[in-house]
Design an enzyme around this catalytic site. Structure first.
Site, mmCIF file in Angstrom:
data_model
loop_
_atom_site.group_PDB
_atom_site.id
_atom_site.type_symbol
_atom_site.label_atom_id
_atom_site.label_comp_id
_atom_site.label_asym_id
_atom_site.label_seq_id
_atom_site.Cartn_x
_atom_site.Cartn_y
_atom_site.Cartn_z
ATOM 1 N N GLU A 9 0.880 -1.178 0.000
ATOM 2 C CA GLU A 9 0.000 0.000 0.000
ATOM 3 C C GLU A 9 0.909 1.217 0.000
ATOM 4 O OE1 GLU A 9 -3.125 -0.162 -0.474
ATOM 5 O OE2 GLU A 9 -3.426 -2.307 -0.122
ATOM 6 N N GLU A 52 -7.427 10.869 -0.314
ATOM 7 C CA GLU A 52 -7.943 9.892 -1.273
ATOM 8 C C GLU A 52 -7.237 8.542 -1.114
ATOM 9 O OE1 GLU A 52 -5.340 12.877 -3.678
ATOM 10 O OE2 GLU A 52 -6.783 12.902 -1.998
ATOM 11 N N HIS A 57 -7.110 2.600 1.752
ATOM 12 C CA HIS A 57 -6.513 1.612 2.663
ATOM 13 C C HIS A 57 -6.691 1.927 4.144
ATOM 14 C CE1 HIS A 57 -3.393 4.638 2.812
ATOM 15 N NE2 HIS A 57 -3.006 4.392 1.572
ATOM 16 N N ASP A 159 -4.941 -8.827 1.254
ATOM 17 C CA ASP A 159 -4.927 -8.945 -0.198
ATOM 18 C C ASP A 159 -3.990 -10.068 -0.646
ATOM 19 O OD1 ASP A 159 -6.723 -6.916 -0.316
ATOM 20 O OD2 ASP A 159 -5.418 -5.467 -1.318
#
Length: 246
Positions: A9, A52, A57, A159
Site C-alpha cells: 500500500e 484519497e 486503505h 490482499d
C-alpha cells in the site's frame, strides 16, 4: 519452488513523483503450500498521506506514528532478504515492483528483479484467461468463489491471502495428481534429502466408487466447468473416450 505472494500500500499512484510505500506484505508458499512464514510491515513514508489514499486503505500518518512504524531504510534489507531467490506473485505487478524499485534505488540497493528469480503478474494471467471481463482482485474472488467477506478496506496482508487462493485456483489445472503423489512419495521415502529410493510400479487395484462419491465427483466437475467457463479437461477426455468406443 519458493513463491512469495506480495502486495503493498502506498501514499498514491506514482512512484516517480514523490509517492512512497507505507505497507508491505508477503505470504510465503513452497510447492503450492502456504508455510506461514509471512512478512508484514508498516512503513513511515516521511511525507503526508492524501485523503484519497486513506479512503482506499485506511492508513493515516497518525496511525503510523502511533505504532512507531520505521522508515523504509530501516526495513529495506529485511524485505530484500525475504524475497531473495523467490518467484513473486503480484496482482498488477508493475505497480508494486515500481514502488519497491524506487525505494531500493533511494538506498543504492539492487532492483527487485535482480533480487528475485521471477515475477508473475496475476492481472496479466487473468486478462489472458478472461478477456473482456473485470479482473480486479475483487472480481476474481467472486468468479473463483474465494471468500472476501473480511476485506472491507484494501490491506496488503489480507490482499496477499486472497491472491494466494486466486492464484492457486487459476493454476490448479497445471498440476496433476500424479505430480502430487510423486512429491509425497519422494518426501516419505527421502525425509533427510539424501539419495532417492526407486519407486516400483505395480498394478493398481480398481476401486468402484459409491453413489455418494460419484455425486461428489460430479459436483467437483461442475465447479471446474464454472471456473474455466467451459467443459473441463476431464469431461473432454471422457467424451473423446466415449466417441472412440462407439
Amino acid at each position: 519452488m519458493r513463491q512469495i505472494i506480495l502486495d503493498t500500500e502506498t501514499t498514491g499512484l506514482s512512484a516517480n513523483n514523490g509517492d512512497r510505500l507505507i505497507e508491505f506484505a508477503g505470504v510465503e508458499m513452497i510447492d503450492r503450500r502456504l508455510t506461514g512464514n509471512n512478512l508484514h510491515l508498516y512503513v513511515n513514508p516521511e511525507r503526508d498521506i492524501p485523503d484519497e489514499a486513506v479512503a482506499v486503505h485506511g492508513i493515516t500518518l497518525e496511525k503510523l506514528k502511533a505504532m512507531n512504524a520505521p522508515v523504509f531504510a530501516k526495513v529495506a534489507q529485511q524485505i530484500a532478504d525475504y524475497i531473495r531467490g523467490a518467484e513473486l506473485i503480484i496482482h498488477n505487478a508493475s505497480f508494486d515492483e515500481g514502488f519497491l524499485d524506487m525505494e531500493f534505488s533511494r538506498l543504492g540497493m539492487p532492483t527487485t528483479r535482480t533480487i528475485t528469480i521471477d515475477i508473475t503478474d496475476t492481472l496479466k494471467m487473468a486478462r489472458d484467461r478472461y478477456p473482456g471481463q473485470k479482473n480486479s482482485l475483487d472480481a476474481l474472488c467472486t468468479r473463483l468463489e474465494v471468500d472476501r467477506s473480511k476485506r472491507v478496506l484494501h490491506g496488503a496482508l489480507i490482499d496477499c491471502e486472497l491472491l494466494s487462493e486466486v492464484y492457486l485456483a487459476m493454476t490448479r489445472s497445471q498440476f496433476s495428481l500424479v505430480d502430487e503423489l510423486m512429491d509425497t512419495a519422494n518426501t516419505s521415502n527421502n525425509p533427510a534429502g539424501g539419495s532417492q529410493y526407486q519407486i516400483k510400479h505395480s498394478a493398481l487395484p480398481i476401486v468402484t466408487p459409491s453413489s455418494e462419491e460419484l455425486e461428489e465427483h460430479e459436483a467437483y466437475l461442475q465447479a471446474l466447468d464454472k471456473i474455466v467457463g467451459a467443459p473441463c479437461v476431464w469431461r473432454q477426455w471422457q467424451q473423446d473416450t466415449e466417441d472412440k468406443s462407439v
